[in-house]
Write a protein that holds these residues in place. Structure first.
Motif, PDB file in Angstrom:
ATOM      1  N   UNK A  17       6.893  -7.968  -4.568  1.00 52.79           N
ATOM      2  CA  UNK A  17       6.923  -7.519  -3.501  1.00 52.79           C
ATOM      3  C   UNK A  17       6.461  -5.974  -3.314  1.00 52.79           C
ATOM      4  N   UNK A  18       7.137  -5.101  -4.328  1.00 47.47           N
ATOM      5  CA  UNK A  18       6.669  -3.772  -4.440  1.00 47.47           C
ATOM      6  C   UNK A  18       5.269  -3.661  -4.618  1.00 47.47           C
ATOM      7  N   UNK A  19       4.721  -4.399  -5.544  1.00 49.98           N
ATOM      8  CA  UNK A  19       3.415  -4.260  -6.016  1.00 49.98           C
ATOM      9  C   UNK A  19       2.317  -4.809  -4.950  1.00 49.98           C
ATOM     10  N   UNK A  20       2.648  -5.883  -4.416  1.00 54.30           N
ATOM     11  CA  UNK A  20       1.900  -6.298  -3.104  1.00 54.30           C
ATOM     12  C   UNK A  20       1.859  -5.424  -1.820  1.00 54.30           C
ATOM     13  N   UNK A  48       8.188  -7.852   9.272  1.00 55.41           N
ATOM     14  CA  UNK A  48       9.171  -8.695  10.008  1.00 55.41           C
ATOM     15  C   UNK A  48       9.916  -9.600   9.043  1.00 55.41           C
ATOM     16  N   UNK A  49       9.294 -10.060   7.764  1.00 53.81           N
ATOM     17  CA  UNK A  49      10.117 -10.637   7.058  1.00 53.81           C
ATOM     18  C   UNK A  49      11.192 -10.138   6.283  1.00 53.81           C
ATOM     19  N   UNK A  50      10.833  -8.527   6.146  1.00 53.00           N
ATOM     20  CA  UNK A  50      11.818  -7.753   5.252  1.00 53.00           C
ATOM     21  C   UNK A  50      13.094  -7.469   6.467  1.00 53.00           C
ATOM     22  N   UNK A  51      12.769  -7.089   7.583  1.00 48.48           N
ATOM     23  CA  UNK A  51      13.521  -6.969   8.688  1.00 48.48           C
ATOM     24  C   UNK A  51      14.538  -8.232   8.696  1.00 48.48           C
ATOM     25  N   UNK A  66      11.204  -1.122   9.529  1.00 47.22           N
ATOM     26  CA  UNK A  66      10.501  -1.982   8.397  1.00 47.22           C
ATOM     27  C   UNK A  66       9.340  -1.634   8.493  1.00 47.22           C
ATOM     28  N   UNK A  67       8.396  -1.331   9.442  1.00 44.69           N
ATOM     29  CA  UNK A  67       7.032  -1.232   9.324  1.00 44.69           C
ATOM     30  C   UNK A  67       6.846  -0.044   8.480  1.00 44.69           C
ATOM     31  N   UNK A  68       7.439   1.031   8.899  1.00 45.00           N
ATOM     32  CA  UNK A  68       7.280   2.189   7.730  1.00 45.00           C
ATOM     33  C   UNK A  68       7.834   2.011   6.364  1.00 45.00           C
ATOM     34  N   UNK A  69       8.544   1.083   5.909  1.00 52.31           N
ATOM     35  CA  UNK A  69       8.634   0.601   4.786  1.00 52.31           C
ATOM     36  C   UNK A  69       7.424   0.026   3.929  1.00 52.31           C
ATOM     37  N   UNK A  70       6.780  -0.909   4.877  1.00 51.99           N
ATOM     38  CA  UNK A  70       5.688  -1.690   4.239  1.00 51.99           C
ATOM     39  C   UNK A  70       4.313  -0.746   4.539  1.00 51.99           C
ATOM     40  N   UNK A  71       4.123   0.041   5.581  1.00 54.46           N
ATOM     41  CA  UNK A  71       2.924   0.757   5.516  1.00 54.46           C
ATOM     42  C   UNK A  71       3.051   2.121   4.651  1.00 54.46           C
ATOM     43  N   UNK A  72       4.188   2.421   4.462  1.00 56.37           N
ATOM     44  CA  UNK A  72       4.172   3.857   3.852  1.00 56.37           C
ATOM     45  C   UNK A  72       4.196   5.043   4.742  1.00 56.37           C
ATOM     46  N   UNK A  73       4.125   4.766   6.093  1.00 51.91           N
ATOM     47  CA  UNK A  73       4.109   5.847   7.230  1.00 51.91           C
ATOM     48  C   UNK A  73       4.492   5.047   8.322  1.00 51.91           C
ATOM     49  N   UNK A  74       4.709   6.054   9.422  1.00 51.92           N
ATOM     50  CA  UNK A  74       4.827   5.472  10.601  1.00 51.92           C
ATOM     51  C   UNK A  74       3.582   4.550  11.179  1.00 51.92           C
TER      52      UNK A  74
END
Length: 101
Positions: A17-20, A48-51, A66-74
């Motif tokens: 997941x982290x690599x993706x 959404x799946x993370x949340x 959760x979006x910031x976690x995936x996108x790496x920014x707001x």
């Protein structure tokens, strides 16, 4: 096939997941609509799946978190920096491939 322990499986899934996520952060040229049209999911789906997983574990995270976690920014920053207007053909493919119910 080698039988993995539950801990190994969880660790490997987390690493994948982290690599993706890292890959998607680097590939800002790939738009979410392209991902949706080709694979049926996008960065927003991942967030959404993370949340969902967090809620199942009793941890309340907002959509923005959760979006910031995936996108790496707001998310608003990512959209401003990287999102382009979808073409008519991208929009048509999205409408064709998206279940409406």
């Amino acid at each position: 096939m080698k039988k993995l322990t539950e801990a190994e499986q969880t660790a490997f899934e987390a690493a994948a997941f982290r690599r993706l996520v890292a890959h998607l952060r680097e590939r800002t040229d790939v738009q979410n609509i392209d991902l949706m049209n080709l694979a049926g999911f996008c960065r927003n789906c991942l967030s959404n799946w993370y949340g969902d997983a967090a809620r199942e574990a009793g941890v309340a995270l907002t959509k923005d978190e959760t979006r910031e976690i995936v996108y790496g920014m707001p998310y608003e920053d990512w959209k401003r920096l990287h999102q382009t207007e979808a073409s008519d053909s991208q929009k048509a493919a999205f409408e064709k491939n998206t279940p409406h119910g």
